[in-house]
Write a protein that holds these residues in place. Structure first.
Motif, PDB file in Angstrom:
ATOM      1  N   TRP A  79       0.815  -1.216   0.000  1.00  6.10           N
ATOM      2  CA  TRP A  79       0.000   0.000   0.000  1.00  6.10           C
ATOM      3  C   TRP A  79       0.846   1.262   0.000  1.00  6.10           C
ATOM      4  O   TRP A  79       0.354   2.351   0.309  1.00  6.10           O
ATOM      5  CB  TRP A  79      -0.956   0.001   1.205  1.00  6.10           C
ATOM      6  CG  TRP A  79      -1.967  -1.083   1.096  1.00  6.10           C
ATOM      7  CD1 TRP A  79      -1.937  -2.286   1.740  1.00  6.10           C
ATOM      8  CD2 TRP A  79      -3.137  -1.102   0.276  1.00  6.10           C
ATOM      9  NE1 TRP A  79      -3.007  -3.046   1.369  1.00  6.10           N
ATOM     10  CE2 TRP A  79      -3.762  -2.336   0.468  1.00  6.10           C
ATOM     11  CE3 TRP A  79      -3.704  -0.196  -0.611  1.00  6.10           C
ATOM     12  CZ2 TRP A  79      -4.935  -2.694  -0.191  1.00  6.10           C
ATOM     13  CZ3 TRP A  79      -4.876  -0.549  -1.258  1.00  6.10           C
ATOM     14  CH2 TRP A  79      -5.478  -1.781  -1.054  1.00  6.10           C
ATOM     15  N   HIS A 119      -6.252  -5.731  -2.862  1.00  9.72           N
ATOM     16  CA  HIS A 119      -5.008  -6.312  -3.375  1.00  9.72           C
ATOM     17  C   HIS A 119      -4.867  -7.797  -3.055  1.00  9.72           C
ATOM     18  O   HIS A 119      -3.741  -8.299  -2.963  1.00  9.72           O
ATOM     19  CB  HIS A 119      -3.779  -5.592  -2.809  1.00  9.72           C
ATOM     20  CG  HIS A 119      -3.486  -4.287  -3.483  1.00  9.72           C
ATOM     21  ND1 HIS A 119      -3.714  -4.063  -4.819  1.00  9.72           N
ATOM     22  CD2 HIS A 119      -2.978  -3.134  -2.982  1.00  9.72           C
ATOM     23  CE1 HIS A 119      -3.347  -2.837  -5.100  1.00  9.72           C
ATOM     24  NE2 HIS A 119      -2.922  -2.237  -4.025  1.00  9.72           N
ATOM     25  N   ARG A 153      -0.095   5.155  -1.525  1.00  8.18           N
ATOM     26  CA  ARG A 153      -1.555   5.214  -1.668  1.00  8.18           C
ATOM     27  C   ARG A 153      -2.105   6.040  -0.510  1.00  8.18           C
ATOM     28  O   ARG A 153      -1.384   6.388   0.411  1.00  8.18           O
ATOM     29  CB  ARG A 153      -2.167   3.806  -1.620  1.00  8.18           C
ATOM     30  CG  ARG A 153      -1.680   2.883  -2.736  1.00  8.18           C
ATOM     31  CD  ARG A 153      -2.178   3.385  -4.071  1.00  8.18           C
ATOM     32  NE  ARG A 153      -1.708   2.581  -5.173  1.00  8.18           N
ATOM     33  CZ  ARG A 153      -2.435   1.628  -5.766  1.00  8.18           C
ATOM     34  NH1 ARG A 153      -3.648   1.363  -5.326  1.00  8.18           N
ATOM     35  NH2 ARG A 153      -1.952   0.967  -6.776  1.00  8.18           N
ATOM     36  N   ASP A 154      -3.422   6.300  -0.541  1.00  9.03           N
ATOM     37  CA  ASP A 154      -4.039   6.999   0.589  1.00  9.03           C
ATOM     38  C   ASP A 154      -3.745   6.227   1.879  1.00  9.03           C
ATOM     39  O   ASP A 154      -3.629   5.000   1.876  1.00  9.03           O
ATOM     40  CB  ASP A 154      -5.553   7.069   0.393  1.00  9.03           C
ATOM     41  CG  ASP A 154      -5.930   8.188  -0.567  1.00  9.03           C
ATOM     42  OD1 ASP A 154      -5.101   9.075  -0.805  1.00  9.03           O
ATOM     43  OD2 ASP A 154      -7.057   8.153  -1.085  1.00  9.03           O
TER      44      ASP A 154
END
Lengths: 378, 431
Positions: free
Chosen positions: B208, B232, B211-212
């Motif tokens: 991640w 994911h 990403r946000d």
């Protein structure tokens, strides 16, 4: 003529080699940064505007997250609607391996009902889509078909297995369309499965409005589905907005490139102006001697402009070498980076114009120097 | 001191006299170092140094050939992050079932329907499921309230820890402790709010990265209870058609970490792995965080490219500044010749020129930082793709300032050397 003009320039370059080297370095660095920004900026623009291959004008995406799902309303604005499930937006890594026999090909699975062909306007190349097409039917894009069945081997009726779905039977092949996601590859290799995935998680629809009625159709959908609530999210967005976050970031990045590019050009201009003024001022006596020996004003002007052009050419040569090496070393980072000659030519012309423009005024001043200056110090 | 003051006055007078040249040099260096400061911030964000985590932190990699093959389709081609840093849920249960008394956590992330109160419209929010030990293992600390406890986790308490950004932007207050959130229609009580934004690379689940950030943290077991669909997830075979299918499948989606602080526990856990994983014939590796991290460094990215480009740009700015200083020095040769004729040594002239450069270097450093800060604001407003703002930290300010000063001084060396070589007789030719 060349001997006449280049001889004094080369002698001056030898005498002031430090200053000349700095000019060439500065121009080379300016070229490198400007050309890199132009090439990568063009790539980002191309990538952010990439076409999916189907007409998005009247398409609307509807997603309903949360408790339960809802049927779409019948509306006079809506031409057709197709139920489909992620990853129609290619989010969150729903890439998988598709297999036929021993051959495994990386590609995407999109789950949809049969009306997806009509809603997206997919072009049937092989096979057909009978009304009674059963579950397990699979439509391949041309790219996936070519990879799974190389050499034109028959695809229709073949069984295809995937890591994320039960075995399916190929019923049709359609022209390539593309998922829009900047972070993944293989965006053309898609298997559209006409079945429901085991864990849908979200009710997702594609709606095609009648031509020019997208806004009215979206309003009708919003009214019928309601505003959502504390346990339900309803999102109705024009399909063209899919990936808009990436697009707006790409637009922002291009603006940033423009700011940096203008800054670099400004630095180059400041340097060129000041440098040219200095070069002329430091050679007032030389100019006086040349004038005393019969050089006309336009010869003096040409002398300095040729000198500026020579330095610009050397700087651009250095810049092309550095930029080429840099882009070659980094080409793996930018998928299908479009390195076009015209990008380099544009930057070279800008820098050359910059150098000539900066040399023009001081050169004109130099052209006014009287022959009597030859007898003065300096 | 008196001498220095005299030379300073002289240098300032000289800078004032050629005001336009001085401003041009300042602008070149400030703009160049401003761009450099910005790119340094991005570089350090994308390639952060290893954070200070407990030395006993370990991860087990289990080989997942099919997921590994799919991993090649991401932009970080061949990185294997999805397949190599995570395990399936049944594997997680095996890894977590050693019974060794220590801290451990499984974690994964998804998007859920979250409303800040029963009257508010819901939004899709990034939710991370994690064990109670997660916060201690990764030093994710609350700014208000507390994190959830093992006891709450075991009891299945509906508690949540909220990210700072989510609390401020969605709930409207940095202190949301005690508030009730509706998550997938169920009430959860906020027990803590994190004190800082998440790093761009979350070491606990690096797939991640960039990403946000995680907006909410819920106890690990709640994911199964809510029948979530992890983000994911790398499916290795089709899932059966029932709500429990995911949790017994070979879908790879859980990152598992545990603390093995001493040799005894490491050996015991290695024995345990040999017993439970060995017979399966599936290759696996137990690695400490220190050994793990170099295997999962960030791949080369566009940031590297832009760093090189901006470095070239900075060199160009330095060349421009050097050229301007050279022009200035050479234009002042008659004056310098008088200094020489009056007894000034070459070294003294060189020092004088360098002193002028120092006087430009510090304002250029300040200007560079201001320019870098402006570029950051622009980036956060118009470019950023995530909810993690790029911030100019102390280290970046120091690097930016040091670069500006160093580049100015380097750029000044050649012009100063040239100026110092002015012969005392130079002025004679002018009169």
């Amino acid at each position: 003529v060349i001997e006449l003009e280049l001889g004094p320039t080369l002698r001056a370059a030898r005498r002031h080699k430090g200053a000349f080297a700095l000019v060439v370095m500065q121009l080379g660095a300016s070229f490198t940064i400007l050309a890199s920004l132009v090439v990568v900026g063009a790539w980002i623009r191309q990538f952010s505007r990439m076409s999916t291959g189907f007409d998005e004008t009247d398409l609307i995406g509807v997603e309903i997250h949360g408790a339960g799902s809802m049927a779409l309303p019948a509306s006079s604005e809506i031409a057709a609607a197709s139920r489909l499930w992620p990853p129609v937006r290619a989010e969150d890594g729903a890439l998988t391996l598709h297999r036929v026999g021993d051959r495994a090909v990386r590609g995407w699975s999109v789950y949809a009902d049969r009306s997806v062909v009509g809603v997206l306007g997919l072009r049937l190349i092989e096979g057909a889509l009978p009304v009674d097409v059963g579950p397990g039917a699979v439509i391949l894009t041309q790219s996936l078909r070519a990879k799974l069945f190389p050499g034109g081997a028959p695809a229709l009726g073949a069984t295809i297995t995937s890591d994320d779905a039960p075995p399916g039977r190929v019923v049709a092949v359609v022209g390539d369309v593309m998922l829009r996601d900047p972070y993944f590859s293989d965006l053309h290799t898609i298997a559209i499965r006409l079945s429901r995935p085991p864990t849908p998680g979200v009710a997702s629809y594609l709606v095609r409005a009648h031509a020019g009625r997208r806004a009215a159709a979206a309003a009708a959908l919003a009214t019928a589905l309601g505003p959502g609530g504390p346990d339900r999210v309803v999102a109705i967005t024009p399909y063209a907005m899919v990936g808009s976050r990436f697009r707006s970031a790409a637009d922002g990045l291009q603006k940033l490139f423009a700011i940096v590019g203008l800054t670099v050009a400004a630095i180059a201009l400041i340097g060129a102006l000041a440098g040219s003024s200095f070069i002329v001022a430091a050679r007032r006596r030389d100019v006086g001697v040349r004038r005393a020996l019969g050089a006309r004003r336009r010869d003096i002007l040409r002398y300095f402009l040729v000198e500026a052009s020579l330095m610009a050419a050397l700087g651009v040569g250095l810049g092309v070498t550095v930029t080429g090496g840099l882009l070659w070393a980094m080409h793996g980072l930018f998928y299908e980076l479009p390195i076009k000659t015209e990008h380099f030519v544009v930057v070279a012309v800008v820098l050359w114009a910059n150098a000539i423009g900066a040399a023009w005024l001081p050169a004109r001043r130099a052209a006014q120097i009287p022959p009597s200056m030859a007898s003065q110090g300096g | 001191v008196g001498g220095l003051r005299y030379h300073l006055r002289l240098a300032i007078a000289s800078l004032r006299r050629d005001r336009r040249l001085t401003i041009a040099v300042f602008l070149c260096l400030a703009l160049g170092s401003g761009m450099w400061t910005m790119i340094v911030t991005h570089y350090r964000r994308s390639y952060p140094p290893a954070p200070d985590l407990p030395p006993g932190l370990h991860q087990v990699e289990i080989r997942h050939p099919r997921a590994l093959e799919v991993d090649k389709g991401t932009v970080a081609e061949g990185s294997g992050w999805h397949a190599r840093t995570r395990v399936t849920f049944p594997e997680y249960e095996l890894l977590a079932g050693s019974g060794i008394p220590t801290r451990q956590t499984g974690t994964y992330r998804t998007r859920l329907v979250v409303a800040r109160d029963p009257a508010a419209p819901a939004r899709m929010i990034n939710v991370r499921f994690a064990g109670a030990d997660f916060f201690g293992l990764f030093r994710v600390t609350p700014g208000a309230g507390r994190t959830f406890t093992r006891d709450e986790e075991q009891r299945g308490a509906a508690v949540a820890v909220v990210g700072r950004c989510f609390a401020e932007q969605q709930i409207g207050t940095a202190n949301a402790v005690g508030r009730t959130l509706l998550i997938e229609g169920r009430p959860f009580q906020v027990v803590g709010v994190l004190g800082a934004d998440q790093p761009e690379r979350p070491e606990w689940d690096i797939v991640w990265s960039a990403r946000d950030q995680d907006a909410l943290y819920l106890p690990f077991d709640w994911g199964r209870r809510l029948s979530v669909s992890p983000g994911h997830a790398a499916l290795q075979s089709p899932l059966a058609d029932d709500p429990e299918a995911l949790w017994r499948s070979d879908a790879v989606f859980v990152a598992f970490w545990m603390e093995l602080p001493d040799a005894g526990r490491r050996a015991a856990y290695a024995d345990y792995l040999a017993r439970v994983l060995g017979p399966r014939g599936q290759p696996y590796w137990l690695r400490s965080y220190a050994a793990w991290r170099p295997l999962f460094t960030e791949p080369a990215s566009d940031i590297m490219f832009f760093t090189i480009v901006v470095a070239v740009g900075l060199a160009g700015a330095a060349a421009t500044a050097a050229r301007l200083m050279l022009a200035k020095g050479l234009a002042r040769r008659p004056e310098l010749a008088i200094h020489r004729a009056l007894g000034a040594t070459r070294a003294a002239l060189f020092r004088m020129q360098m002193l002028e450069a120092v006087l430009i270097a510090f304002p250029a450093a300040v200007g560079g930082i201001a320019c870098g800060a402006a570029l950051h604001v622009f980036y956060n407003r118009f470019v950023s793709e995530t909810d993690m703002p790029v911030a100019l930290g102390g280290t970046e300010v120091l690097i930016g300032a040091a670069t500006a000063v160093a580049v100015t001084l380097l750029a000044a060396i050649y012009p100063a050397w040239r100026a110092s070589r002015t012969p005392p007789t130079f002025y004679l030719g002018r009169v």
